[in-house]
Design a protein around this motif. Sequence first.
Motif, PDB file in Angstrom:
ATOM      1  N   SER A 124      21.718  54.281  68.148  1.00 57.39           N
ATOM      2  CA  SER A 124      21.624  55.013  66.872  1.00 57.39           C
ATOM      3  C   SER A 124      22.915  54.768  66.092  1.00 57.39           C
ATOM      4  O   SER A 124      23.918  54.310  66.656  1.00 57.39           O
ATOM      5  CB  SER A 124      21.457  56.511  67.128  1.00 57.39           C
ATOM      6  OG  SER A 124      22.625  57.041  67.751  1.00 57.39           O
ATOM      7  N   PRO A 125      22.930  55.106  64.791  1.00 55.17           N
ATOM      8  CA  PRO A 125      24.171  54.986  64.022  1.00 55.17           C
ATOM      9  C   PRO A 125      25.305  55.817  64.631  1.00 55.17           C
ATOM     10  O   PRO A 125      26.465  55.421  64.581  1.00 55.17           O
ATOM     11  CB  PRO A 125      23.782  55.523  62.639  1.00 55.17           C
ATOM     12  CG  PRO A 125      22.308  55.260  62.539  1.00 55.17           C
ATOM     13  CD  PRO A 125      21.780  55.462  63.926  1.00 55.17           C
ATOM     14  N   GLU A 126      24.960  56.978  65.232  1.00 51.23           N
ATOM     15  CA  GLU A 126      25.983  57.801  65.873  1.00 51.23           C
ATOM     16  C   GLU A 126      26.615  57.064  67.057  1.00 51.23           C
ATOM     17  O   GLU A 126      27.839  57.070  67.227  1.00 51.23           O
ATOM     18  CB  GLU A 126      25.383  59.129  66.365  1.00 51.23           C
ATOM     19  CG  GLU A 126      26.417  60.028  67.036  1.00 51.23           C
ATOM     20  CD  GLU A 126      25.806  61.239  67.714  1.00 51.23           C
ATOM     21  OE1 GLU A 126      26.569  62.186  67.987  1.00 51.23           O
ATOM     22  OE2 GLU A 126      24.594  61.236  67.990  1.00 51.23           O
ATOM     23  N   GLN A 186      26.806  53.845  67.460  1.00 52.90           N
ATOM     24  CA  GLN A 186      27.610  52.750  66.921  1.00 52.90           C
ATOM     25  C   GLN A 186      28.958  53.261  66.432  1.00 52.90           C
ATOM     26  O   GLN A 186      30.007  52.646  66.678  1.00 52.90           O
ATOM     27  CB  GLN A 186      26.866  52.070  65.768  1.00 52.90           C
ATOM     28  CG  GLN A 186      27.568  50.834  65.213  1.00 52.90           C
ATOM     29  CD  GLN A 186      27.580  49.677  66.203  1.00 52.90           C
ATOM     30  OE1 GLN A 186      26.529  49.237  66.656  1.00 52.90           O
ATOM     31  NE2 GLN A 186      28.770  49.183  66.540  1.00 52.90           N
ATOM     32  N   GLU A 187      28.950  54.422  65.758  1.00 52.54           N
ATOM     33  CA  GLU A 187      30.196  54.998  65.238  1.00 52.54           C
ATOM     34  C   GLU A 187      31.143  55.382  66.380  1.00 52.54           C
ATOM     35  O   GLU A 187      32.343  55.119  66.317  1.00 52.54           O
ATOM     36  CB  GLU A 187      29.882  56.224  64.374  1.00 52.54           C
ATOM     37  CG  GLU A 187      31.116  56.818  63.709  1.00 52.54           C
ATOM     38  CD  GLU A 187      30.784  57.997  62.801  1.00 52.54           C
ATOM     39  OE1 GLU A 187      31.720  58.538  62.194  1.00 52.54           O
ATOM     40  OE2 GLU A 187      29.608  58.382  62.717  1.00 52.54           O
ATOM     41  N   GLU A 202      26.095  62.302  57.702  1.00 48.61           N
ATOM     42  CA  GLU A 202      25.260  61.288  57.049  1.00 48.61           C
ATOM     43  C   GLU A 202      25.990  60.642  55.879  1.00 48.61           C
ATOM     44  O   GLU A 202      25.927  59.419  55.680  1.00 48.61           O
ATOM     45  CB  GLU A 202      23.949  61.923  56.578  1.00 48.61           C
ATOM     46  CG  GLU A 202      22.971  60.953  55.910  1.00 48.61           C
ATOM     47  CD  GLU A 202      22.553  59.800  56.811  1.00 48.61           C
ATOM     48  OE1 GLU A 202      22.304  58.705  56.271  1.00 48.61           O
ATOM     49  OE2 GLU A 202      22.476  59.996  58.045  1.00 48.61           O
ATOM     50  N   LYS A 222      28.473  58.111  57.085  1.00 42.62           N
ATOM     51  CA  LYS A 222      27.826  56.864  57.482  1.00 42.62           C
ATOM     52  C   LYS A 222      27.510  56.010  56.264  1.00 42.62           C
ATOM     53  O   LYS A 222      27.677  54.789  56.275  1.00 42.62           O
ATOM     54  CB  LYS A 222      26.540  57.164  58.253  1.00 42.62           C
ATOM     55  CG  LYS A 222      26.766  57.800  59.617  1.00 42.62           C
ATOM     56  CD  LYS A 222      25.442  58.186  60.242  1.00 42.62           C
ATOM     57  CE  LYS A 222      25.650  58.940  61.553  1.00 42.62           C
ATOM     58  NZ  LYS A 222      24.368  59.437  62.102  1.00 42.62           N
TER      59      LYS A 222
END
Length: 393
Positions: free
Chosen positions: A82-84, A86-87, A348, A351
């Motif tokens: 998920s983007p989380e 990846q962060e 959000e 991101k």
Amino acid sequence: MGNSSTTHSKKYSPSKSNIWLNCPLSTLLNDGSGEEISPQAEFGTQCHELSSALINKSLKLIDYENESKPVEELIKELDMYSPEMQEIADGYADFVVNTFEFEKTRSGEKPLIIIEQLLKMDFDEDAKGTLDCGIISSMNGGTLTVIDLKTGRIPVYTFDDETKMFNSQLGIYALYFYKAYKDLYPIKKVRLIVYQPVISNTNEYEMDIDDLLVFEAMVLRPAVIRTKEENPEANPGKHCRYCSANAVCSKRAEVNLEITQEMNKAFNLLTDKEIEEILPKLDEFIKYAEDLKKHVLKKAIDGHKWNGFKLVYGKGSRKIVNEDAVIKICKSLEIDPYVESKVAGITELTKRLGKERFNSLIAPHLEMQTGSLSLVPDEDPRKEAEIIKEGDK
């Protein structure tokens, strides 16, 4: 994806060392044989895999034990990506690379670095665990650094002000990282670092190597010996909340039920002294009750019948299962089927904009909201709240 249980000890996992160092009986009750892997734990495992790939790529490290995959290919195999994730992985990789470069700059030499390395411990044939990141530089006569990535939201610290003890998980990793390389690299100092980005918690603790060796001789090995006695002792405490047998341990039940005997008066009749004696025990008592309820419910769902009790569903809610049909009907009646849009949340927006633009453009319009008040022991590292009464304004 891969199961972390295959590379960690069942009885003597470093991540559960706070349990078995304190409670000898836990190694019999908490051997991990029937333990289920939670989605949060699996998310953490996959986040570590992604982080490892990013660090190896940045530092051009070669993993001789495992086949290295390109980051893009690995991401396709991560079913919880998920983007989380990846962060978190990007931030941790940057932190490790920056720490490596810092040690390289201040020592004038390229440090040793290991990523996701399995370490075997000599106090039991089953004892092993995977070190997230270890670095050894020549600074200060030899500095060994252990960095541990945490993806959960419960704060983790490298040093406990209440027990005056460093984090035993990181301590065990540091000890066996030291043992693996002590003949090749002199070590004088040890740094333990927790990197926990989801709650902006990064903290570290530094000590002499002698402190780590004293921990091995006076804490670690005696604790292991106690677990191997014929009738190992049970020792309930805060560590119980992380033990998989916490709901069925009779000693924990005995200790917590004693609290009900201490509370034999109405609350308003208890003296301050009596309340102050009960307060430190309340959180553990409440946690014990919650663990017991969770255990009882699970057994009931699995088919066990508790006399005088039955399983029921809570209040349900209606859910639209065919949005296209609803939209079509509303439009045919000239009714707007959509709700008004609202501003996206902070995570959000970060991101979408990136941290740099978010901090320069959006951050000035943010305000830190005060959290709810709670009563904690004086040893808690957080700053004491200042209460302003109406008449004091």
